[in-house]
Design a protein around this motif. Structure first.
Motif, PDB file in Angstrom:
ATOM      1  N   GLU A  40     -38.243  39.227 -94.501  1.00 37.57           N
ATOM      2  CA  GLU A  40     -38.064  40.340 -93.585  1.00 37.57           C
ATOM      3  C   GLU A  40     -39.430  40.869 -93.183  1.00 37.57           C
ATOM      4  OE1 GLU A  40     -37.340  44.370 -96.065  1.00 37.57           O
ATOM      5  OE2 GLU A  40     -35.764  42.880 -96.339  1.00 37.57           O
ATOM      6  N   VAL A  41     -39.481  41.464 -92.003  1.00 42.35           N
ATOM      7  CA  VAL A  41     -40.695  42.105 -91.523  1.00 42.35           C
ATOM      8  C   VAL A  41     -40.339  43.558 -91.217  1.00 42.35           C
ATOM      9  CG1 VAL A  41     -42.468  42.172 -89.730  1.00 42.35           C
ATOM     10  CG2 VAL A  41     -41.627  39.965 -90.567  1.00 42.35           C
ATOM     11  N   VAL A  52     -47.966  49.595 -88.347  1.00 47.33           N
ATOM     12  CA  VAL A  52     -48.178  48.490 -89.283  1.00 47.33           C
ATOM     13  C   VAL A  52     -46.904  47.674 -89.402  1.00 47.33           C
ATOM     14  CG1 VAL A  52     -49.954  49.654 -90.648  1.00 47.33           C
ATOM     15  CG2 VAL A  52     -47.562  49.903 -91.272  1.00 47.33           C
ATOM     16  N   SER A  53     -47.080  46.389 -89.722  1.00 48.02           N
ATOM     17  CA  SER A  53     -45.962  45.505 -90.022  1.00 48.02           C
ATOM     18  C   SER A  53     -46.251  44.831 -91.349  1.00 48.02           C
ATOM     19  CB  SER A  53     -45.775  44.450 -88.943  1.00 48.02           C
ATOM     20  OG  SER A  53     -45.250  45.012 -87.765  1.00 48.02           O
ATOM     21  N   ASP A  54     -45.266  44.788 -92.211  1.00 51.40           N
ATOM     22  CA  ASP A  54     -45.387  44.108 -93.497  1.00 51.40           C
ATOM     23  C   ASP A  54     -44.351  43.000 -93.580  1.00 51.40           C
ATOM     24  OD1 ASP A  54     -47.442  45.693 -94.644  1.00 51.40           O
ATOM     25  OD2 ASP A  54     -45.983  47.256 -95.124  1.00 51.40           O
ATOM     26  N   GLN A 145     -39.168  52.574 -86.251  1.00 51.21           N
ATOM     27  CA  GLN A 145     -39.049  51.737 -87.441  1.00 51.21           C
ATOM     28  C   GLN A 145     -38.073  50.605 -87.150  1.00 51.21           C
ATOM     29  OE1 GLN A 145     -37.905  53.991 -90.891  1.00 51.21           O
ATOM     30  NE2 GLN A 145     -39.351  55.629 -90.458  1.00 51.21           N
ATOM     31  N   SER A 146     -38.402  49.433 -87.663  1.00 51.97           N
ATOM     32  CA  SER A 146     -37.473  48.312 -87.548  1.00 51.97           C
ATOM     33  C   SER A 146     -37.650  47.386 -88.743  1.00 51.97           C
ATOM     34  CB  SER A 146     -37.680  47.538 -86.247  1.00 51.97           C
ATOM     35  OG  SER A 146     -38.878  46.809 -86.290  1.00 51.97           O
ATOM     36  N   VAL A 147     -36.576  46.659 -89.036  1.00 55.05           N
ATOM     37  CA  VAL A 147     -36.608  45.599 -90.033  1.00 55.05           C
ATOM     38  C   VAL A 147     -36.066  44.351 -89.342  1.00 55.05           C
ATOM     39  CG1 VAL A 147     -35.781  44.767 -92.261  1.00 55.05           C
ATOM     40  CG2 VAL A 147     -36.206  47.208 -91.935  1.00 55.05           C
ATOM     41  N   THR A 148     -36.852  43.293 -89.334  1.00 50.92           N
ATOM     42  CA  THR A 148     -36.420  42.027 -88.762  1.00 50.92           C
ATOM     43  C   THR A 148     -36.171  41.051 -89.902  1.00 50.92           C
ATOM     44  OG1 THR A 148     -37.704  42.414 -86.755  1.00 50.92           O
ATOM     45  CG2 THR A 148     -36.973  40.157 -87.171  1.00 50.92           C
ATOM     46  N   TYR A 149     -34.917  40.659 -90.035  1.00 51.44           N
ATOM     47  CA  TYR A 149     -34.508  39.713 -91.071  1.00 51.44           C
ATOM     48  C   TYR A 149     -34.541  38.304 -90.493  1.00 51.44           C
ATOM     49  CZ  TYR A 149     -32.530  43.900 -93.261  1.00 51.44           C
ATOM     50  OH  TYR A 149     -32.346  45.137 -93.812  1.00 51.44           O
TER      51      TYR A 149
END
Length: 155
Positions: A40-41, A52-54, A145-149
Motif C-alpha cells: 500500500e502507498v 509525503v507518500s510512504d 489523504q489517500s491509501v492506494t492498495y
C-alpha cells in the motif's frame, strides 16, 4: 481543375488517415474475484503543500490477507498479521462489505458492515492479474489523504 484535383486528393488522404483503431472497444476486466494485497502507498498532502507518500510492502503473513468482491456487490475483507509471543500469523480483522463499482468512471464505494461512513475512491489499475485501488479520506479539510492498495488476483 487543379483545385478540384487537390481538393479530391486532400479528402482522400483525410479519409485514409482518419481511419484508426480508436473504435476498438477497451477491454474491461471484472473486479469480481479474490485479491491478495501486496503493498500500500499512504499519501498525505497538507493544504499548504509539502506532502509525503510512504510505500509499505506487506509481509508474507499480511499477504495471506484476502479481499473478495462477489458478483452481487457484496464482499469480504480478511486481514492477517503477526500477533502474540512468539509471533503467529493470524486473522486480525474479518469484515463483510457491500460495494458499488462504476466500470466506466472507475469510481468505487465500499461500505463495511456496521459502519456509518463508506470508503470512496478510484480503481486506478485493473487488468487480468492486478488491481490498484485508491481510497481517499476527505474528512480533514486541511489535508488530502489517500491509501492506494496494490493487489494480485488469486485464481
Amino acid at each position: 481543375m487543379k483545385k478540384l484535383a487537390l481538393l479530391f486528393t486532400g479528402l482522400s488522404l483525410l479519409a485514409i488517415t482518419g481511419c484508426n483503431d480508436d473504435d476498438t472497444p477497451e477491454l474491461i476486466y471484472p473486479i469480481t474475484g479474490t485479491w491478495q494485497p501486496v503493498k500500500e502507498v499512504i499519501t498525505v498532502i497538507p493544504i499548504g503543500g509539502g506532502g509525503v507518500s510512504d510505500e509499505i510492502t506487506y509481509s508474507s503473513c499480511q499477504q495471506e490477507s484476502r479481499w473478495v468482491f462477489n458478483e452481487n456487490n457484496s464482499g469480504k475483507r480478511t486481514d492477517n498479521d503477526e500477533a502474540g509471543t512468539p509471533a503467529i500469523c493470524t486473522v486480525v480483522s474479518d469484515r463483510n462489505f457491500t460495494y458499488v463499482y462504476d466500470k466506466r468512471e472507475k469510481d468505487i464505494e465500499i461500505k463495511y458492515q456496521g459502519t456509518m461512513a463508506s470508503d470512496k475512491g478510484k480503481v486506478t489499475l485493473l487488468n487480468d492479474n492486478s488491481l490498484n485501488l485508491k481510497i481517499e479520506d476527505t474528512t480533514n479539510p486541511n489535508e488530502y489523504q489517500s491509501v492506494t492498495y496494490t493487489f494480485k488476483r488469486i485464481p
